[in-house]
Design an enzyme around this catalytic site. Structure first.
Site, PDB file in Angstrom:
ATOM      1  CE  LYS A 163      12.748  67.382  49.637  1.00 45.05           C
ATOM      2  NZ  LYS A 163      11.175  67.159  49.770  1.00 45.05           N
TER       3      LYS A 163
ATOM      4  CB  CYS B 219       8.099  60.952  34.148  1.00 48.71           C
ATOM      5  SG  CYS B 219       9.609  59.959  34.321  1.00 48.71           S
TER       6      CYS B 219
ATOM      7  CD  GLU C 106       4.762  64.521  33.865  1.00 46.67           C
ATOM      8  OE1 GLU C 106       5.472  63.474  33.961  1.00 46.67           O
ATOM      9  OE2 GLU C 106       5.123  65.540  34.271  1.00 46.67           O
TER      10      GLU C 106
ATOM     11  CD  GLU D  75      13.827  60.948  34.712  1.00 46.80           C
ATOM     12  OE1 GLU D  75      13.469  60.182  33.788  1.00 46.80           O
ATOM     13  OE2 GLU D  75      13.213  61.182  35.604  1.00 46.80           O
TER      14      GLU D  75
END
Length: 502
Positions: free
Chosen positions: A199, A307, A405, A273
């Site tokens: 996906k 990230c 973040e 992750e």
């Protein structure tokens, strides 16, 4: 900082223009099909905000079709189940060759859909994807077990272990490295003999769909890899589906927590992750020029949408002003514009939502009393999701710009005085994906690196990487590891076999 805009469609390869000339379908059971309910969605060029093409929008019904196809392809007696490890190895290598042969095409699709520079996509994302197929091609014939001696008086046993595929894997990937993240999920899964439903992110489905075409061209059997674009409900249908044996997800920690909870329905395997807020520590004895260059790369790489970027910069007070000035000057020199313009250093953010989010964090920092030393909270240009590379000082540890973040080209800088102080500050986060230390004292570099709670720690460098290295996070940055020899562990089940010898 300068801004450039170019006509992204002026230099498109004929194959890219052809790919965009008609709506893109789902890949299910080796066939390109419309969504069962006929729905589509537009994927946009973030540099121009213009529609690129309509893409089929998968629903729960399409997920059912894809899972059924993947299950049939996995079951004993199927062409995939009968394929030997050596045959899988050769297949993986062929796919790598095809990816390399279509590198320019894939790079243009990635730049159109994601916004990144064409050169960065070709030389980074596409090249690494090809190398990943070749690296794991070598592992296909080396998934081995061990023999284990047993100590049972008066009886003789032969005991050994086997590594077997888990089954049907759902790979859910983000928009910052669309092709590469798709490869991270597909490659180890099929290396181990699993089947996959991928996906892709709704913002960036194009290279995943083109990769699906290349997989079929290489000879991947029907149903082994299925590609079902869609939104959050599509991903949720995959996570909830009892026909899925494992979910491999890369994305935000918030979504990762939801996936972990939802996967409990049939206790499917999960690898995650997730987010990061990496500390980048510069001591006063560092090579300052190298550290400044590393801080710029670590902070603004991939438009800041990475990230493991070093978005929290900690600098020893004795060199703080020098480092901040160097990073600020470098940030101001970065040329922001279309990824198709050869003079561009940094493309746009991926979407309007991300653009508004990042600018909102900069405005919030200003409202909290921080200073913008380079960059701005203002929109860049009249169209496109461009943000100036931004450096923020006068920051406190409780500000949102320091704790959250942001996933954009925003770096905060805070001075420190002692090793213990900076280690405590660096570890004061729910994340633990990456960290870095700059010091000419190699003992100090290793000592501090050993104290940092992160899955990857760079010493006197940043973003040094290789397909052989495992990656993953501590704390709320995830479960499991990807790539390297460790990258197969989460895609296999360990079986113990005991036979009595009579």
């Amino acid at each position: 900082m300068t801004t450039t805009v170019s006509n992204d469609t002026a230099s498109l390869l004929p194959s890219v223009s052809s790919f965009l000339s008609s709506p893109r379908q789902l890949l299910i059971d080796g066939e390109w099909v419309d969504a069962q309910d006929g729905r589509t969605f537009a994927t946009l060029n973030p540099a121009t905000e213009e529609e690129l093409v309509q893409v089929a929008q998968g629903s729960a019904a399409d997920v059912d079709r894809a899972v059924a196809a993947a299950r049939r392809a996995f079951e004993a007696g199927s062409p995939w189940a009968r394929m030997t490890p050596r045959e899988r190895s050769h297949l993986l290598w062929r796919i790598g060759d095809l990816v390399e042969a279509h590198a320019d095409e894939l790079a243009q699709l990635e730049a159109l859909d994601n916004g990144k520079r064409v050169e960065a996509a070709r030389d980074g994302d596409v090249a690494t994807t090809a190398e990943l197929f070749r690296y794991f091609a070598g592992w296909a014939t080396k998934i081995e077990g061990t023999t284990i001696p047993m100590s049972v008086p008066g009886r003789d046993f032969h005991a050994y272990t086997r590594r077997e595929p888990i089954g049907v894997v759902a790979g859910i990937v983000p928009w910052n490295f669309p092709l590469l993240m798709a490869a991270f999920k597909i490659i180890p899964a099929i290396t181990a003999g699993n089947t996959v439903i991928l996906k892709p992110a709704e913002q960036t489905p194009l290279t995943a769909l083109r990769l699906g075409e290349l997989l079929l061209e290489a000879g991947v059997p029907a149903g082994v890899v299925n590609v079902v674009p869609g939104f959050g409900d599509t991903g949720a249908a995959l996570v909830d589906h009892h026909g899925v044996d494992k979910v491999a997800f890369t994305g935000s920690t918030e979504v990762g927590k939801k996936i972990a909870a939802a996967a409990s329905g049939n206790l499917k395997k999960v690898s995650l992750e997730l987010g990061g807020k990496a500390p980048n520590i510069i001591f006063d004895d560092a090579d300052i020029d190298a550290a400044i260059a590393g801080a710029v790369l670590g902070g603004y790489f991939n438009e800041g949408q990475c990230c493991v970027n070093g978005s929290r910069l900690y600098v020893h007070r004795a060199v703080f002003d020098e480092v901040v000035e160097g990073v600020a000057n470098a940030a101001r020199a970065i040329r922001v514009g279309s990824g198709f313009d050869p003079s561009t250093d940094m493309g746009p953010l991926v979407s309007q939502e991300q653009h508004e989010k990042v600018l909102g964090y900069i405005r919030s920092a200003l409202a909290d009393g921080a200073e913008v030393t380079a960059g701005s909270a203002d929109r860049v240009g009249e169209r496109g999701y461009f943000v100036q590379p931004t450096l923020i000082t006068s920051v406190t540890e409780d500000m949102a710009v320091q704790t959250d973040e942001i996933f954009g080209p925003v770096v905060t800088a805070i001075p420190f005085d002692s090793e213990d102080e900076v280690v405590a500050a660096a570890n004061n986060t729910v994340y633990g994906l990456a960290a870095g230390v700059w010091s000419k004292d190699i003992g100090r570099a290793h000592r501090v690196g050993g104290r940092l709670r992160a899955g990857t720690v760079w010493l006197n460098t940043w973003h040094a990487d290789d397909v052989t290295l495992p990656r993953g996070g501590f704390k709320q940055s995830g479960w499991g590891r990807e790539l390297g020899a460790f990258g197969l562990d989460d895609y296999t089940e360990l079986k113990t076999v005991i036979a009595e010898l009579r």
